[in-house]
Each structure stands twice: as C-alpha cells, then as structure tokens.
Design a protein around this motif. Structure first.
Motif, mmCIF file in Angstrom:
data_model
loop_
_atom_site.group_PDB
_atom_site.id
_atom_site.type_symbol
_atom_site.label_atom_id
_atom_site.label_comp_id
_atom_site.label_asym_id
_atom_site.label_seq_id
_atom_site.Cartn_x
_atom_site.Cartn_y
_atom_site.Cartn_z
ATOM 1 N N ILE A 258 0.838 -1.208 0.000
ATOM 2 C CA ILE A 258 0.000 0.000 0.000
ATOM 3 C C ILE A 258 0.869 1.253 0.000
ATOM 4 N N LYS A 259 1.925 1.238 0.811
ATOM 5 C CA LYS A 259 2.785 2.413 0.904
ATOM 6 C C LYS A 259 3.501 2.687 -0.413
ATOM 7 N N MET A 260 3.974 1.647 -1.084
ATOM 8 C CA MET A 260 4.759 1.839 -2.297
ATOM 9 C C MET A 260 3.884 2.138 -3.516
ATOM 10 N N SER A 261 2.747 1.461 -3.644
ATOM 11 C CA SER A 261 1.955 1.577 -4.874
ATOM 12 C C SER A 261 0.925 2.694 -4.830
ATOM 13 N N PHE A 262 0.548 3.144 -3.662
ATOM 14 C CA PHE A 262 -0.448 4.217 -3.549
ATOM 15 C C PHE A 262 0.075 5.358 -2.678
ATOM 16 N N ASP A 263 1.304 5.732 -2.908
ATOM 17 C CA ASP A 263 1.949 6.780 -2.120
ATOM 18 C C ASP A 263 1.593 8.152 -2.703
ATOM 19 N N ILE A 264 0.600 8.804 -2.102
ATOM 20 C CA ILE A 264 0.163 10.104 -2.608
ATOM 21 C C ILE A 264 1.070 11.239 -2.110
ATOM 22 N N GLY A 265 1.977 10.921 -1.229
ATOM 23 C CA GLY A 265 2.866 11.961 -0.703
ATOM 24 C C GLY A 265 4.245 11.957 -1.326
ATOM 25 N N ARG A 266 4.404 11.205 -2.415
ATOM 26 C CA ARG A 266 5.723 11.090 -3.041
ATOM 27 C C ARG A 266 6.212 12.457 -3.532
ATOM 28 N N VAL A 267 7.472 12.764 -3.278
ATOM 29 C CA VAL A 267 8.071 14.027 -3.695
ATOM 30 C C VAL A 267 8.707 13.853 -5.075
ATOM 31 N N PHE A 268 8.329 14.706 -6.012
ATOM 32 C CA PHE A 268 8.862 14.635 -7.365
ATOM 33 C C PHE A 268 10.159 15.441 -7.468
ATOM 34 N N LEU A 269 10.964 15.075 -8.473
ATOM 35 C CA LEU A 269 12.220 15.775 -8.693
ATOM 36 C C LEU A 269 11.986 17.071 -9.457
ATOM 37 N N TYR A 270 12.586 18.142 -8.975
ATOM 38 C CA TYR A 270 12.419 19.459 -9.581
ATOM 39 C C TYR A 270 12.934 19.502 -11.021
ATOM 40 N N GLU A 271 13.978 18.735 -11.301
ATOM 41 C CA GLU A 271 14.604 18.781 -12.628
ATOM 42 C C GLU A 271 13.676 18.318 -13.742
ATOM 43 N N TRP A 272 12.628 17.542 -13.409
ATOM 44 C CA TRP A 272 11.738 17.013 -14.440
ATOM 45 C C TRP A 272 10.413 17.760 -14.533
ATOM 46 N N THR A 273 10.189 18.743 -13.692
ATOM 47 C CA THR A 273 8.879 19.382 -13.676
ATOM 48 C C THR A 273 8.637 20.201 -14.945
ATOM 49 N N VAL A 274 7.437 20.061 -15.489
ATOM 50 C CA VAL A 274 7.039 20.824 -16.669
ATOM 51 C C VAL A 274 6.250 22.071 -16.267
ATOM 52 N N ASN A 275 5.540 22.000 -15.139
ATOM 53 C CA ASN A 275 4.592 23.062 -14.808
ATOM 54 C C ASN A 275 5.014 24.018 -13.699
ATOM 55 N N TRP A 276 6.105 23.753 -12.983
ATOM 56 C CA TRP A 276 6.474 24.658 -11.885
ATOM 57 C C TRP A 276 7.908 25.172 -11.994
ATOM 58 N N ARG A 277 8.425 25.263 -13.195
ATOM 59 C CA ARG A 277 9.815 25.691 -13.371
ATOM 60 C C ARG A 277 10.043 27.139 -12.950
ATOM 61 N N PHE A 278 8.995 27.953 -12.925
ATOM 62 C CA PHE A 278 9.167 29.363 -12.558
ATOM 63 C C PHE A 278 9.274 29.552 -11.051
ATOM 64 N N LEU A 279 9.105 28.483 -10.268
ATOM 65 C CA LEU A 279 9.261 28.571 -8.820
ATOM 66 C C LEU A 279 10.665 28.130 -8.419
ATOM 67 N N PRO A 280 11.198 28.676 -7.329
ATOM 68 C CA PRO A 280 12.470 28.157 -6.815
ATOM 69 C C PRO A 280 12.283 26.739 -6.278
ATOM 70 N N GLU A 281 13.352 25.956 -6.282
ATOM 71 C CA GLU A 281 13.240 24.548 -5.878
ATOM 72 C C GLU A 281 12.803 24.409 -4.419
ATOM 73 N N GLU A 282 13.205 25.347 -3.571
ATOM 74 C CA GLU A 282 12.803 25.254 -2.159
ATOM 75 C C GLU A 282 11.290 25.320 -2.013
ATOM 76 N N THR A 283 10.651 26.160 -2.828
ATOM 77 C CA THR A 283 9.187 26.259 -2.790
ATOM 78 C C THR A 283 8.552 25.008 -3.374
ATOM 79 N N PHE A 284 9.135 24.502 -4.458
ATOM 80 C CA PHE A 284 8.592 23.336 -5.140
ATOM 81 C C PHE A 284 8.491 22.125 -4.220
ATOM 82 N N VAL A 285 9.467 21.912 -3.360
ATOM 83 C CA VAL A 285 9.474 20.735 -2.486
ATOM 84 C C VAL A 285 8.861 21.018 -1.116
ATOM 85 N N ASN A 286 8.425 22.239 -0.879
ATOM 86 C CA ASN A 286 7.870 22.616 0.432
ATOM 87 C C ASN A 286 6.515 21.940 0.659
ATOM 88 N N PRO A 287 6.319 21.224 1.777
ATOM 89 C CA PRO A 287 5.043 20.554 2.057
ATOM 90 C C PRO A 287 3.854 21.519 2.112
#
Length: 433
Positions: A258-287
């Motif tokens: 359940i934890k691995m396959s339905f992890d809704i809290g997974r943090v994505f890598l900033y380097e691959w983001t298509v939609n939030w590149r205009f934000l600083p990385e600290e904001t992007f990963v901020n909970p």
C-alpha cells in the motif's frame, strides 16, 4: 449485336450510371465541406486518419531512434516478481523502487515474456503501436458519439503532436496503457455498461494512479444515474478488483504494498517538472506548497460540481431514465469527466513530459465546450503543444501552461449550464430520439 455483347454493354452502362450518381452525390463542394466541418461525418474522417496513423507509427519506429528512459527499469522491477519476490519494498529498478499498483506488474510481466525479457525493443514498440491505435479508436468513438468536434480537429489530434507519438512508441511508458483503459471504460459508461466500465476503470487505476483524477466526476455520475445502492455496488467492484490484483503482494507485505503503490505523498524531482519551473526549488518541495495545491484542487472540484456537474449529470440521468438514447446526450457525462481530470492536472504538484498523454486527447473537446472563437481555441492548443515540447522546461513555458489551463477552466466555467439551457438541450434530445 449478339445477345452476350448486349448484356455486357448493358452492365457497363449500368456501372457508369452508378458511378456518375455517386460522383454527383458525394463529389460536390458542399458535401466535401461537410466532411471537413460537420461532426456527423466525423467517423468517415476518423477511418482515414486511423489508417494513416498505422503507416505513420510504423515509419516512426523504423526511422526514429528509440530513446531509453524507463523501459529497462520496468523490466528490472517485474523481473523481481518473475524470480519469486512478492514483497513490494524489495522490487526495484535503475530509476528507483517500484511505485505503481499491481496491474502494472502483471502488464509488464506479460511484456517481459513477450519481448524476451525486455530485450526485443522493436517488438515492444509494435505492441505499443497497437495500444496507440486502440486508444485513438476509443477516443474517436467518444467524439463521434458526442457530435461535439468537427472532423478537421483530427489534424490536431493525429498530426501535430510529436510528444504523444513519442510517449507511446519511442518511450514505452505505462501512462498510455492506463489512459487507453480509461477511454475504454468511458465508452462502456456512455453505452450503459456501468459494471463492466467500473471493472475496466479499476484496471486502469491499477496501471497508474493518475486515473483517480477522473474519480470525482465518476462518483457523481454513479450517484445520479445509479442511486446510492448502485454507487456502493460499483465502488465495491472497484475495491475488490484492486484487492484481487494486489492479493499476492498484500499477503506478503500489506503495508509495504500500500505504501509503495499508492503513495500520494511522493516528492517529485524538480529537474523534471514541466509546470512549476518558474518557482524556486525550495518552494517546489515545500510541504506547505503541496498542501495549498491540494486545497485549490478540492476547491475547484467543489465549484464545478455545484455549478456544472450536478446539472449535467442530473440531466444525463433523467435522459437515460426516460429511454432517450441520442448520441449527443453523452456530452453531459463526458464533459464532467474531462474537466475533473483537467482540474487535477492544473493543480498537480508536478507534471512530467509523459503526463501529457493524460489529457492530450481531451483538450479539443474541452475547448469546444467553451464560447471561444475557433481561432482562439486552436491558438490555445498550439501554445499548450509548445509548452509540452519545450525541453528542458523554462519559467515561461511553465507559466504559459498554467495560463492555458486557467483559460480553459475559465471558458468552461463561463459556459456553465442554466435552467433554460438544460431544458433546451433536453427538448433537442427528445426530438432526435
């Protein structure tokens, strides 16, 4: 003249008369124009484009170099299962741990065996070409049933997106298979096969969890069309499907699965983001930023549920209950499903390039559900295509993508139903029945 020659001459004359009648009926300028703009003839253009797509995809496979991204990792992840590992926490590939539900494992295990342990890339590409053609057939059927889109929009759906062709046949991601099953479920839903549709929908979720973005609208459709008990039945079927598929892994390590396959809290890598590149990385990963996006997501769902879906789906249920089977009636179901997914995309914590396929085929439908001019709709489609084909993403491509999402949502909201409009639609459907 001998009788045989007379008979042959008469046949030739009859043949030429038939050809002349066909030419007069179908080769007129007004008929050719209708083939281009009249949704009634969407199916005819769709057949032509499907045949062209088969040829095009074969050419892509033969001429364009395959690029490895996740295929080897997929094969490594399912190889663990092939070798007898049922603990999800121990299934890994070069890109990290396995993070997809059990349906993914079964699908790619099958592909593992079909492609000689994943080494026959060319065969895998042809298999994904089949997935692509099936996806187009399902999408075209939805468009044809709804009578919403003009045939000329097939040019955009088929000819303008290198990215979507790449996702299917040059990258071999799991996203296209999940979306293919989703469109299969939608076809079943609009045909009234709710139980089978729910089963296929749950299979799609088991391939990749993004299919849950359609769930809010589908839940409302269940409640309006099937009632509370019918909704419980469909939700139970979806849940049982997930339990059956996940059973071997749940028995081995339920918490790990359940934890691995339905992890809704997974943090994505900033380097691959298509939609939030205009934000600083600290904001992007901020909970707190993720929490804000969740609030926006839920708020938009509630707004559209109140202003749009409730009326649309109530009318759809009413149409079904009195036996009206007009194709246009399925618009009342299709639009809420597509909007629900778009809201999820617009408020997503991160979009990666393969996620484009999540909503690419629904974009023309969404824009043709607004009051924008045709030229403006096509412009928005072009800008979205530009954003998704800008690699790596930039601050301006990310910002433009958000603007386009907001424009579409704003256009659909502005075109929200009123009592007079829904009554007018109902009367029109009654006349066409």
């Amino acid at each position: 003249m001998p009788p045989l020659e007379k008979k042959q001459k008469k046949k030739r004359s009859s043949f030429f008369e038939k050809m002349n009648r066909l030419r007069q009926e179908y080769m007129r300028k007004d008929f050719i124009l209708r083939l281009i703009v009249d949704p009634k003839y969407f199916w005819l253009s769709a057949v032509v484009f499907l045949l062209a797509e088969i040829v095009l995809n074969m050419m892509i496979i033969q001429k364009v170099k395959y690029t490895e991204i996740d295929w080897i990792a997929y094969m490594q992840e399912v190889e663990g299962v092939v070798n007898g590992t049922w603990d999800y926490t121990k299934l890994r590939g070069d890109t990290g741990p396995l993070v997809y539900p059990a349906g993914f494992v079964y699908l790619f295990t099958g592909l593992y065996h079909l492609t000689n342990k994943g080494t026959n890339i060319r065969l895998a590409q042809y298999i994904f070409t089949v997935f692509y053609i099936i996806t187009l057939m399902l999408v075209f059927r939805i468009f044809h049933r709804s009578r919403k889109l003009p045939p000329y929009m097939l040019v955009f759906v088929c000819c303008t997106s290198y990215r979507v062709h790449s996702i299917f046949v040059l990258r071999l991601f799991n996203d296209p298979v999940a979306i293919m099953l989703l469109y299969g479920a939608m076809n079943l839903f609009i045909d009234g096969y709710w139980t089978l549709g729910s089963f296929i929908y749950s299979l799609a979720v088991s391939i990749k969890m993004n299919i849950l973005l359609f769930a809010p609208a589908l839940l409302m459709a269940y409640l309006h069309c099937l009632g509370l008990m019918g909704t419980i039945k469909q939700l139970s079927l979806c849940a049982v499907t997930q339990l059956v598929l996940g059973a071997p892994f749940l028995l081995e390590n339920p918490i790990g699965y359940i934890k691995m396959s339905f992890d809704i809290g997974r943090v994505f890598l900033y380097e691959w983001t298509v939609n939030w590149r205009f934000l600083p990385e600290e904001t992007f990963v901020n909970p707190w930023f993720h929490a804000l996006l969740l609030v926006i997501h839920v708020a938009l769902l509630i707004i559209f549920a109140i202003t749009h879906w409730n009326r649309y789906l109530a009318s759809y249920a009413n149409i079904q209950s009195i036996g009206i089977q007009a194709d246009m009636g399925c618009q009342l179901f299709i639009l809420p499903m597509f909007v629900s997914n778009l809201i999820g995309m617009a408020a997503s914590r991160s979009l990666h390039y393969q996620f484009y396929v999540w909503y690419f085929h629904s974009l023309p439908y969404l824009l043709w559900s607004t009051r924008f001019t045709i030229m403006f709709r096509i412009l928005v489609l072009g800008v979205i295509e530009l954003c998704w084909n800008t690699y790596p993403s930039t601050w301006w491509s990310s910002a433009l993508l958000h603007c386009c999402h907001l424009i579409i949502l704003g256009g659909i909201f502005h075109n929200r139903p009123t009592d007079k409009r829904t009554e007018r639609i109902k009367r029109a459907l009654e006349k066409t029945n």
